[in-house]
Scaffold this motif. Structure first.
Motif, PDB file in Angstrom:
ATOM      1  N   LYS A  24       0.834  -1.202   0.000  1.00 18.25           N
ATOM      2  CA  LYS A  24       0.000   0.000   0.000  1.00 18.25           C
ATOM      3  C   LYS A  24       0.869   1.252   0.000  1.00 18.25           C
ATOM      4  N   LEU A  25       0.320   2.325  -0.563  1.00 14.15           N
ATOM      5  CA  LEU A  25       0.965   3.624  -0.624  1.00 14.15           C
ATOM      6  C   LEU A  25       0.016   4.647  -0.019  1.00 14.15           C
ATOM      7  N   ASP A  26       0.508   5.442   0.932  1.00 16.34           N
ATOM      8  CA  ASP A  26      -0.310   6.448   1.608  1.00 16.34           C
ATOM      9  C   ASP A  26      -0.433   7.690   0.728  1.00 16.34           C
ATOM     10  N   ASP A  37       5.115   7.102   2.362  1.00 15.97           N
ATOM     11  CA  ASP A  37       4.792   6.074   3.350  1.00 15.97           C
ATOM     12  C   ASP A  37       4.318   4.842   2.597  1.00 15.97           C
ATOM     13  N   SER A  39       3.671   0.595   2.777  1.00 12.22           N
ATOM     14  CA  SER A  39       3.403  -0.473   3.743  1.00 12.22           C
ATOM     15  C   SER A  39       3.285  -1.817   3.056  1.00 12.22           C
ATOM     16  N   SER A  53       5.611  -0.688   7.901  1.00 11.08           N
ATOM     17  CA  SER A  53       5.475   0.559   7.162  1.00 11.08           C
ATOM     18  C   SER A  53       6.789   1.329   7.232  1.00 11.08           C
ATOM     19  N   GLY A 163      -3.497   8.052   7.870  1.00  9.64           N
ATOM     20  CA  GLY A 163      -3.331   8.062   6.432  1.00  9.64           C
ATOM     21  C   GLY A 163      -4.532   7.518   5.685  1.00  9.64           C
ATOM     22  N   SER A 165      -4.715   5.195   2.306  1.00 12.91           N
ATOM     23  CA  SER A 165      -3.822   4.407   1.468  1.00 12.91           C
ATOM     24  C   SER A 165      -4.583   3.641   0.388  1.00 12.91           C
ATOM     25  N   GLY A 167      -3.689   0.370  -2.573  1.00  7.64           N
ATOM     26  CA  GLY A 167      -2.700  -0.642  -2.857  1.00  7.64           C
ATOM     27  C   GLY A 167      -3.279  -1.820  -3.600  1.00  7.64           C
TER      28      GLY A 167
END
Length: 170
Positions: A24-26, A37, A39, A53, A163, A165, A167
């Motif tokens: 995942k990307l925040d 960020d 994860s 993360s 956040g 996120s 993903g």
């Protein structure tokens, strides 16, 4: 820094062939502030998961609003309260190894205290919700707060964790 990135990549590679892993990307951090960020999360069963993360702050030091932390590694454990086809609600326990720099303090135009680099470890709690589509796309939002434990004279007392996120599950 290279060692930390290597460890994070190794952690992802070990679980990459497992089902129910997510990267995942925040987006909140990218769009609002110049931070990254990323994860990785591995589903243990229908009710629990673990993850890691990595947070990197690219924002200038003189910016009015920025995270104090320049770099963080945050392992976490999530317990899911609901398991439906909609948004699954979870509670989270996390640790945060964080590095940063304190602000320089001035009085009457004179420097009273210079900025100092610090590292600390925080423990915290959080909550959030996550939706995984039939195609494996993930949308998540979370919020939490942790307390630094060791370097109280230099580091911040609290570490935020929040956040929005997106993903992919594989």
């Amino acid at each position: 820094m290279k060692k930390i990135v290597f460890i994070f990549t190794l952690f992802i590679a070990m679980g990459a062939n497992a089902q129910n892993s997510q990267i995942k990307l925040d987006l909140l951090d990218i769009l609002v502030m110049r931070t990254l960020d990323v994860s990785y999360e591995k589903q243990l069963n229908d009710e629990a998961s673990i993850g890691l993360s990595v947070f990197i702050n690219f924002e200038d030091k003189d910016t009015k609003f920025r995270y104090n932390e320049d770099f963080q590694i945050t392992p976490y454990f999530r317990q899911y309260i609901t398991t439906s086809n909609g948004f699954d609600v979870f509670g989270e326990l996390f640790g945060s190894l964080n590095f940063g720099e304190t602000d320089e303090k001035t009085e009457n135009g004179l420097v009273v205290e210079e900025s100092k680099n610090y590292s600390d470890f925080a423990l915290g709690l959080g909550a959030g919700a996550k939706h995984v589509s039939k195609n494996g796309y993930v949308f998540e939002f979370n919020a939490g707060i942790g307390r630094n434990l060791f370097n109280a004279k230099v580091s911040r007392q609290f570490v935020p964790r929040f956040g929005i996120s997106v993903g992919k599950q594989f």
